[in-house]
Design an enzyme around this catalytic site. Sequence first.
Site, PDB file in Angstrom:
ATOM      1  N   CYS A  84       0.837  -1.209   0.000  1.00 38.49           N
ATOM      2  CA  CYS A  84       0.000   0.000   0.000  1.00 38.49           C
ATOM      3  C   CYS A  84       0.874   1.262   0.000  1.00 38.49           C
ATOM      4  O   CYS A  84       1.563   1.528  -0.972  1.00 38.49           O
ATOM      5  CB  CYS A  84      -0.989  -0.061   1.175  1.00 38.49           C
ATOM      6  SG  CYS A  84      -2.314   1.137   1.010  1.00 38.49           S
ATOM      7  N   HIS A 179      -3.590  -5.299   0.633  1.00 40.32           N
ATOM      8  CA  HIS A 179      -3.006  -5.702   1.917  1.00 40.32           C
ATOM      9  C   HIS A 179      -2.950  -7.226   2.057  1.00 40.32           C
ATOM     10  O   HIS A 179      -3.951  -7.836   2.439  1.00 40.32           O
ATOM     11  CB  HIS A 179      -3.828  -5.117   3.072  1.00 40.32           C
ATOM     12  CG  HIS A 179      -3.634  -3.649   3.235  1.00 40.32           C
ATOM     13  ND1 HIS A 179      -2.683  -3.099   4.063  1.00 40.32           N
ATOM     14  CD2 HIS A 179      -4.251  -2.597   2.642  1.00 40.32           C
ATOM     15  CE1 HIS A 179      -2.724  -1.778   3.994  1.00 40.32           C
ATOM     16  NE2 HIS A 179      -3.669  -1.452   3.131  1.00 40.32           N
ATOM     17  N   GLU A 181      -1.588  -8.841   4.373  1.00 39.74           N
ATOM     18  CA  GLU A 181      -1.519  -9.243   5.785  1.00 39.74           C
ATOM     19  C   GLU A 181      -2.881  -9.463   6.410  1.00 39.74           C
ATOM     20  O   GLU A 181      -2.974 -10.052   7.488  1.00 39.74           O
ATOM     21  CB  GLU A 181      -0.726  -8.203   6.597  1.00 39.74           C
ATOM     22  CG  GLU A 181      -1.367  -6.829   6.757  1.00 39.74           C
ATOM     23  CD  GLU A 181      -1.117  -5.867   5.598  1.00 39.74           C
ATOM     24  OE1 GLU A 181      -0.978  -6.332   4.455  1.00 39.74           O
ATOM     25  OE2 GLU A 181      -1.092  -4.644   5.846  1.00 39.74           O
ATOM     26  N   SER A 233       0.164 -13.903  37.982  1.00 40.15           N
ATOM     27  CA  SER A 233      -1.238 -13.476  38.100  1.00 40.15           C
ATOM     28  C   SER A 233      -2.203 -14.599  37.737  1.00 40.15           C
ATOM     29  O   SER A 233      -3.402 -14.480  37.969  1.00 40.15           O
ATOM     30  CB  SER A 233      -1.486 -12.295  37.173  1.00 40.15           C
ATOM     31  OG  SER A 233      -1.457 -12.734  35.832  1.00 40.15           O
ATOM     32  N   GLY A 234      -1.673 -15.662  37.145  1.00 42.59           N
ATOM     33  CA  GLY A 234      -2.566 -16.716  36.662  1.00 42.59           C
ATOM     34  C   GLY A 234      -2.904 -16.498  35.194  1.00 42.59           C
ATOM     35  O   GLY A 234      -3.429 -17.380  34.533  1.00 42.59           O
ATOM     36  N   GLY A 235      -2.592 -15.317  34.668  1.00 44.97           N
ATOM     37  CA  GLY A 235      -2.824 -15.040  33.251  1.00 44.97           C
ATOM     38  C   GLY A 235      -1.789 -15.760  32.389  1.00 44.97           C
ATOM     39  O   GLY A 235      -0.808 -16.308  32.899  1.00 44.97           O
ATOM     40  N   VAL A 236      -2.021 -15.746  31.086  1.00 44.20           N
ATOM     41  CA  VAL A 236      -1.171 -16.508  30.175  1.00 44.20           C
ATOM     42  C   VAL A 236       0.283 -16.032  30.208  1.00 44.20           C
ATOM     43  O   VAL A 236       1.212 -16.830  30.335  1.00 44.20           O
ATOM     44  CB  VAL A 236      -1.706 -16.387  28.719  1.00 44.20           C
ATOM     45  CG1 VAL A 236      -0.832 -17.167  27.759  1.00 44.20           C
ATOM     46  CG2 VAL A 236      -3.141 -16.868  28.638  1.00 44.20           C
ATOM     47  N   ASP A 237       0.490 -14.722  30.111  1.00 41.19           N
ATOM     48  CA  ASP A 237       1.854 -14.219  29.950  1.00 41.19           C
ATOM     49  C   ASP A 237       2.721 -14.495  31.184  1.00 41.19           C
ATOM     50  O   ASP A 237       3.839 -15.009  31.053  1.00 41.19           O
ATOM     51  CB  ASP A 237       1.845 -12.717  29.638  1.00 41.19           C
ATOM     52  CG  ASP A 237       1.022 -12.404  28.390  1.00 41.19           C
ATOM     53  OD1 ASP A 237       0.795 -13.337  27.591  1.00 41.19           O
ATOM     54  OD2 ASP A 237       0.607 -11.248  28.226  1.00 41.19           O
ATOM     55  N   SER A 238       2.199 -14.167  32.365  1.00 43.70           N
ATOM     56  CA  SER A 238       3.044 -14.387  33.544  1.00 43.70           C
ATOM     57  C   SER A 238       3.211 -15.880  33.807  1.00 43.70           C
ATOM     58  O   SER A 238       4.266 -16.316  34.273  1.00 43.70           O
ATOM     59  CB  SER A 238       2.504 -13.651  34.776  1.00 43.70           C
ATOM     60  OG  SER A 238       1.272 -14.192  35.205  1.00 43.70           O
ATOM     61  N   SER A 239       2.202 -16.694  33.447  1.00 43.22           N
ATOM     62  CA  SER A 239       2.332 -18.143  33.652  1.00 43.22           C
ATOM     63  C   SER A 239       3.413 -18.737  32.757  1.00 43.22           C
ATOM     64  O   SER A 239       4.230 -19.549  33.194  1.00 43.22           O
ATOM     65  CB  SER A 239       1.011 -18.855  33.333  1.00 43.22           C
ATOM     66  OG  SER A 239       0.002 -18.416  34.206  1.00 43.22           O
TER      67      SER A 239
END
Length: 530
Positions: A84, A179, A181, A233-239
């Site tokens: 583009c 585009h 993507e 925290s139990g969230g994905v990233d910190s786990s």
Amino acid sequence: MHQRILILDYGSQVTQLIARRVREAGVYCELHPGDVTDEFLRGQLAQGLKGVILSGSHASAYEEDSLKVPPAVFDLGVPVLGICYGMQAMAQQLGGEVSNADHREFGYAEVRARGHTKLLNGIEDFSTPEGHGMLKVWMSHGDQVTRLPDGFKVMASTDSCPIAGMADEARGFYAVQFHPEVTHTVQGQALLNRFVLEICGCVGDWNMPNYVEEAVARIREQVGDDEVILGLSGGVDSSVAAALIHKAIGDRLTCVFVDHGLLRLDEGKQVMKTFAENMGVKIIHVDASSQFMGKLSGVTDPEAKRKIIGKEFVEVFQSESGKLKQAKWLAQGTIYPDVIESAGAKTGKAVAIKSHHNVGGLPDTLNLKLLEPLRELFKDEVRKLGVALGLPHGMVYRHPFPGPGLGVRILGEVKTEYADLLRRADAIFIEELHNHIDKASNLSWYDLTSQAFAVFLPVKSVGVMGDGRTYDYVVALRAVQTTDFMTADWAPLPYPLLAKVSSRIINEVRGINRVVYDVSSKPPATIEWE
Ligand code: XMP
């Protein structure tokens, strides 16, 4: 060292998608501002640079003050793909011409491939009776290239855009007006695969199972014999960060898990079971619920609630981590979109709708060095890494949960009584989303929604149960579908699913006698109610 593709960002809304698609092709890539220096670009050659992609933009390439592509891009000796605005800037800077088009094109278009280029050869959605290969694409432009630069030929065209793609194959320069993507461009991934794997010659050496060993080695080198603290925290990233760092340094990692009393049903138990019992991770479990509830008592304003929860969280974390005298590092689950966004936020263009709090927002006063082992990964890669590390599928593919937890799902004042009712209603909703399978896709409605939860409304309405009158609280169900959480549509949940959830909540959660479904999209509503 991985081979890499560099994506230069000129401000399109969908630049991150280019990066995700390149990674899906198994190639490492980095996204940088469109005005990086020539020196930076030349330095990238020693880092394994194999090609450059120029993103879209709202700007016009022919305007004086539009962002220019750094000249070195065109003499690095690696292939370049312009998308583009990237195509227009390439044309303009290499001696072609760009003008405001008579026909602006937004949305679906059919493009005819021309000239048998290496980029499009054999890639098509259908062919015309005359035998022309056609692509179904997504266009969004007001300007277009009206004269080719020297050495280029036409690679694609539509009726209203005769130069919808161009190529100088000798130099490895390719450009498309559409585009590739976005998923609406059906062959978009095939086209980007062709560019990075065949034209740039990348071998596809980027995948999560192999990345584990590399990331482990890097953490060991970075941390040496030091100890590390992580706010789980139990969230994905910190786990996933916890599992990865634990694999690298074992019990030199201590996790601090602050339970603010606003978690989902049994979440605290699940975190302890997965990490402490199954994986043997050292965890300090702080039950700070009464402390948080005390501070929240009487507070009804959403922003004030968020600020209290954020501040309290930092204080509890700080006092616990202060006891770990040996620790030199603070680990955080920062991921690549956070890195890109905070770079973008420095330009001051972002508008704050809600003050976000998450475990990542800990202050410098801890005097710890930062360890961020997921900094270069996208969310889908973090999930694959989590699976490769042996975390339970359900934990890794869980819907996101906000840092302030149920605090922003209980409207107005937060009370323990409300949190307990909400937790039970929410758990029923989630269980039924898992139970209901959509026949067409064979996926559960949990997997078909991006985020789903219950919201507690502190108003009472009249109902009838058995022979008696009830006067109880209301719960709203919220379920949305989105790819980026910036915009979202409410999910068209099937009526039988809604009926089941409603009847179970009203029958099983005494204190709630009415369930409603939220049919607002974002914008103008937000996903959370506060
Ligand atoms: P909204 O409500 O702004 O939410 O449409 C967009 C996404 O962000 C999540 N969210 C948060 N996440 N800390 C977080 O970590 C927060 O303070 C926070 N507030 C909203 C929300 O759950 C949704 O996924």
